[in-house]
Write a protein that holds these residues in place. Structure first.
Motif, PDB file in Angstrom:
ATOM      1  N   GLY A 220      41.015  50.846  29.580  1.00 28.90           N
ATOM      2  CA  GLY A 220      39.582  50.561  29.526  1.00 28.90           C
ATOM      3  C   GLY A 220      39.303  49.142  29.071  1.00 28.90           C
ATOM      4  N   LEU A 221      40.067  48.661  28.072  1.00 30.70           N
ATOM      5  CA  LEU A 221      39.863  47.297  27.586  1.00 30.70           C
ATOM      6  C   LEU A 221      40.217  46.282  28.673  1.00 30.70           C
ATOM      7  CD1 LEU A 221      39.237  45.236  25.409  1.00 30.70           C
ATOM      8  CD2 LEU A 221      41.579  45.535  24.530  1.00 30.70           C
ATOM      9  N   GLU A 222      41.289  46.546  29.408  1.00 34.48           N
ATOM     10  CA  GLU A 222      41.673  45.619  30.470  1.00 34.48           C
ATOM     11  C   GLU A 222      40.601  45.578  31.549  1.00 34.48           C
ATOM     12  OE1 GLU A 222      45.560  44.412  33.146  1.00 34.48           O
ATOM     13  OE2 GLU A 222      45.439  46.429  32.329  1.00 34.48           O
ATOM     14  N   ARG A 223      40.070  46.743  31.917  1.00 25.07           N
ATOM     15  CA  ARG A 223      39.019  46.763  32.947  1.00 25.07           C
ATOM     16  C   ARG A 223      37.772  46.040  32.448  1.00 25.07           C
ATOM     17  NH1 ARG A 223      40.550  52.227  33.362  1.00 25.07           N
ATOM     18  NH2 ARG A 223      38.492  52.966  32.748  1.00 25.07           N
ATOM     19  N   PHE A 224      37.473  46.171  31.155  1.00 19.65           N
ATOM     20  CA  PHE A 224      36.323  45.461  30.576  1.00 19.65           C
ATOM     21  C   PHE A 224      36.505  43.950  30.723  1.00 19.65           C
ATOM     22  CE2 PHE A 224      34.590  43.232  26.856  1.00 19.65           C
ATOM     23  CZ  PHE A 224      33.240  43.497  27.025  1.00 19.65           C
ATOM     24  N   LEU A 225      37.698  43.452  30.401  1.00 23.20           N
ATOM     25  CA  LEU A 225      37.957  42.017  30.520  1.00 23.20           C
ATOM     26  C   LEU A 225      38.019  41.580  31.984  1.00 23.20           C
ATOM     27  CD1 LEU A 225      40.641  41.543  27.717  1.00 23.20           C
ATOM     28  CD2 LEU A 225      38.278  40.734  27.697  1.00 23.20           C
ATOM     29  N   MET A 226      38.496  42.457  32.852  1.00 22.28           N
ATOM     30  CA  MET A 226      38.552  42.129  34.274  1.00 22.28           C
ATOM     31  C   MET A 226      37.164  41.826  34.840  1.00 22.28           C
ATOM     32  SD  MET A 226      41.227  44.815  35.985  1.00 22.28           S
ATOM     33  CE  MET A 226      43.004  44.650  35.852  1.00 22.28           C
ATOM     34  N   ARG A 227      36.145  42.467  34.294  1.00 21.26           N
ATOM     35  CA  ARG A 227      34.785  42.267  34.815  1.00 21.26           C
ATOM     36  C   ARG A 227      34.314  40.829  34.623  1.00 21.26           C
ATOM     37  NH1 ARG A 227      34.333  47.650  32.641  1.00 21.26           N
ATOM     38  NH2 ARG A 227      34.047  49.125  34.368  1.00 21.26           N
ATOM     39  N   SER A 228      34.929  40.127  33.687  1.00 20.47           N
ATOM     40  CA  SER A 228      34.544  38.725  33.450  1.00 20.47           C
ATOM     41  C   SER A 228      35.413  37.751  34.241  1.00 20.47           C
ATOM     42  CB  SER A 228      34.647  38.398  31.960  1.00 20.47           C
ATOM     43  OG  SER A 228      35.993  38.450  31.524  1.00 20.47           O
ATOM     44  N   ALA A 229      36.415  38.269  34.965  1.00 21.83           N
ATOM     45  CA  ALA A 229      37.270  37.401  35.767  1.00 21.83           C
ATOM     46  C   ALA A 229      36.590  37.070  37.089  1.00 21.83           C
ATOM     47  CB  ALA A 229      38.615  38.079  36.029  1.00 21.83           C
ATOM     48  N   VAL A 230      36.887  35.892  37.606  1.00 22.83           N
ATOM     49  CA  VAL A 230      36.341  35.495  38.906  1.00 22.83           C
ATOM     50  C   VAL A 230      36.919  36.383  40.002  1.00 22.83           C
ATOM     51  CG1 VAL A 230      36.094  33.617  40.572  1.00 22.83           C
ATOM     52  CG2 VAL A 230      36.102  33.120  38.110  1.00 22.83           C
ATOM     53  N   ARG A 231      38.231  36.547  39.971  1.00 20.78           N
ATOM     54  CA  ARG A 231      38.928  37.370  40.950  1.00 20.78           C
ATOM     55  C   ARG A 231      40.067  38.099  40.246  1.00 20.78           C
ATOM     56  NH1 ARG A 231      37.399  38.503  45.986  1.00 20.78           N
ATOM     57  NH2 ARG A 231      38.935  37.448  47.290  1.00 20.78           N
ATOM     58  N   VAL A 232      40.388  39.287  40.753  1.00 16.31           N
ATOM     59  CA  VAL A 232      41.526  40.063  40.257  1.00 16.31           C
ATOM     60  C   VAL A 232      42.401  40.383  41.461  1.00 16.31           C
ATOM     61  CG1 VAL A 232      42.285  42.196  39.154  1.00 16.31           C
ATOM     62  CG2 VAL A 232      40.214  41.043  38.339  1.00 16.31           C
ATOM     63  N   TYR A 233      43.684  40.019  41.373  1.00 18.10           N
ATOM     64  CA  TYR A 233      44.611  40.225  42.481  1.00 18.10           C
ATOM     65  C   TYR A 233      45.673  41.252  42.066  1.00 18.10           C
ATOM     66  CZ  TYR A 233      42.610  35.628  43.583  1.00 18.10           C
ATOM     67  OH  TYR A 233      41.759  34.570  43.805  1.00 18.10           O
ATOM     68  N   PRO A 234      45.496  42.529  42.391  1.00 13.83           N
ATOM     69  CA  PRO A 234      46.514  43.533  42.070  1.00 13.83           C
ATOM     70  C   PRO A 234      47.735  43.358  42.968  1.00 13.83           C
ATOM     71  CG  PRO A 234      44.366  44.527  42.536  1.00 13.83           C
ATOM     72  CD  PRO A 234      44.322  43.131  43.028  1.00 13.83           C
ATOM     73  N   ARG A 235      48.826  43.994  42.577  1.00 16.14           N
ATOM     74  CA  ARG A 235      50.072  43.861  43.322  1.00 16.14           C
ATOM     75  C   ARG A 235      50.163  44.813  44.511  1.00 16.14           C
ATOM     76  NH1 ARG A 235      55.196  45.255  40.137  1.00 16.14           N
ATOM     77  NH2 ARG A 235      55.950  45.833  42.205  1.00 16.14           N
ATOM     78  N   GLU A 236      49.211  45.755  44.615  1.00 16.56           N
ATOM     79  CA  GLU A 236      49.221  46.740  45.699  1.00 16.56           C
ATOM     80  C   GLU A 236      47.815  46.942  46.229  1.00 16.56           C
ATOM     81  OE1 GLU A 236      52.635  49.703  43.779  1.00 16.56           O
ATOM     82  OE2 GLU A 236      50.510  49.998  43.358  1.00 16.56           O
ATOM     83  N   ALA A 237      47.736  47.330  47.504  1.00 17.73           N
ATOM     84  CA  ALA A 237      46.424  47.642  48.084  1.00 17.73           C
ATOM     85  C   ALA A 237      45.790  48.824  47.371  1.00 17.73           C
ATOM     86  CB  ALA A 237      46.578  47.927  49.573  1.00 17.73           C
TER      87      ALA A 237
END
Length: 392
Positions: free
Chosen positions: A144-161
């Protein structure tokens, strides 16, 4: 173009960040690096300026599954080292246009809390495939904390579709899969004297290697009927701490390529090489592994693996099982003794149907090369768009 700060938390993450950084450099950007785990040698080899303390902690960065590992890190100076990292992040980010964080929650947190510049996250660690069959635990893949911080990122590039789809469905609309840059981060072109095909030994870049390589060496003796030439891809740990009872050592005097030969009285010769991973991988038919990134890169190149758990800090049984769920038949897990390791390898080599299935699963799990270039291009597009807006 402005400068970009690369922040990464792991040996494999350093390599991935370097691959993306080199593509950004080719597009005209300046790069500086802050490795949060280890010494950042991949950045050094690429010629990037490396900042912050560069101390190797006992845990190798793996503390979540072992509370005692964090206590060992604290005694080894983790707090002072981390303060140095945080200060370096603030100082270098102040003169940077953006941050590219490669890794997981910790790299992202340092970027957002201390860097405070537009951040692009390359989430190279989490694989939803590794959480398959774990019931509702898939919701814990990204905390949950990681997803919270992800919301402030410009882009998020996961390793899988699958990861991009899952994140978009859980409030991270800026997540997009552009390929797995891990396959673009395979380096090491130093020459190897022995000809292929190789039996590739991947003991890893953490202290697990001191436990696993001696067992791999004994398995090599039992795998001589395969006709494969054993080559160790050594990831830079101190060789003086490696115990190989019963094996003579013959230094070659070379700085890279085959730097050491390990010779057993029964005639088995194992070639230990540095800076030659790509060359060895291209000639490998089978790999014995207790590694993270290197194993996944091998699987993506179509090289089946036989692995076994160690006492840590990295390749513990839970880690190995998660990697197997991610790689499917590409990874066969065995007990950590030479007889079962060798038996698993010989069975795999003697069964063409199973061998082909292992190759297919590895390639399917790792995707196609080119991700580093596509991610760098996407980052460049955003930065240039901002530059046009600012200039107008």
């Amino acid at each position: 173009m402005g400068r970009i700060l690369l922040i990464s938390n792991g040996h494999g993450e350093d390599i991935i960040a370097t691959a993306i950084g080199q593509k950004l450099q080719a597009l005209g950007h300046g790069l500086e690096a802050l490795p949060l785990v280890g010494r950042g040698t991949a950045y050094e080899r690429a010629g990037f300026a490396v900042h912050g303390p560069r101390q190797q902690m006992p845990s190798g960065g793996f503390v979540l599954d072992d509370p005692t590992a964090f206590l060992r890190d604290l005694r080894a100076g983790w707090l002072a080292m981390s303060l140095g990292h945080w200060q370096a992040a603030r100082r270098v980010a102040a003169r940077s246009e953006a941050i590219v964080a490669v890794g997981d929650l910790y790299a992202l947190a340092v970027a957002r809390i201390f860097g405070r510049k537009p951040t692009f996250l390359v989430q190279s660690r989490v694989s939803l495939r590794a959480w398959q069959g774990q019931g509702g635990r898939v919701d814990r893949a990204y905390t949950g904390l990681e997803r919270f911080l992800m919301r402030s990122a410009v882009r998020v590039y996961p390793r899988e579709a699958e990861g991009a789809r899952w994140l978009c469905a859980h409030g991270i609309a800026q997540a997009e899969y552009l390929g797995n840059p891990m396959l673009d981060a395979v380096s090491g072109e130093a020459g190897l004297e022995p000809p292929p095909p190789y039996l590739l030994l991947l003991p890893g870049s953490r202290p697990d290697a001191y436990y696993s390589l001696p067992r791999m060496l004994e398995a090599c003796r039992l795998l001589r009927p395969s006709g494969l030439t054993p080559v160790v891809a050594w990831a830079g740990l101190e060789l003086g701490s490696l115990q190989t009872p019963g094996w003579a050592r013959e230094a070659t005097g070379k700085a890279e390529g085959v730097v050491l030969r390990l010779i057993h009285p029964d005639g088995t010769v194992v070639h230990l090489a540095t800076e030659a991973f790509r060359r060895a991988l291209e000639g490998a038919r089978l790999a014995l592994s207790t590694s993270g990134t290197a194993a996944e890169q091998a699987a993506g190149f179509g090289v089946p693996l036989v692995g076994f758990p160690t006492a840590g800090p990295q390749y513990t049984l839970p880690f190995a099982q998660a990697q197997q769920r991610m790689l499917g038949q590409a990874l066969t897990l065995t007990e950590p003794n030479p007889e079962t390791i060798a038996r698993a390898g010989l069975e795999l080599l003697s069964d063409p149907t199973r061998y082909a299935a292992a190759q297919a699963d590895g390639k399917a799990a790792m995707g196609e090369p080119g991700g580093a270039e596509r991610i760098a291009g996407d980052i460049d597009w955003h930065l240039r768009r901002w530059s046009k807006v600012d200039s107008s």
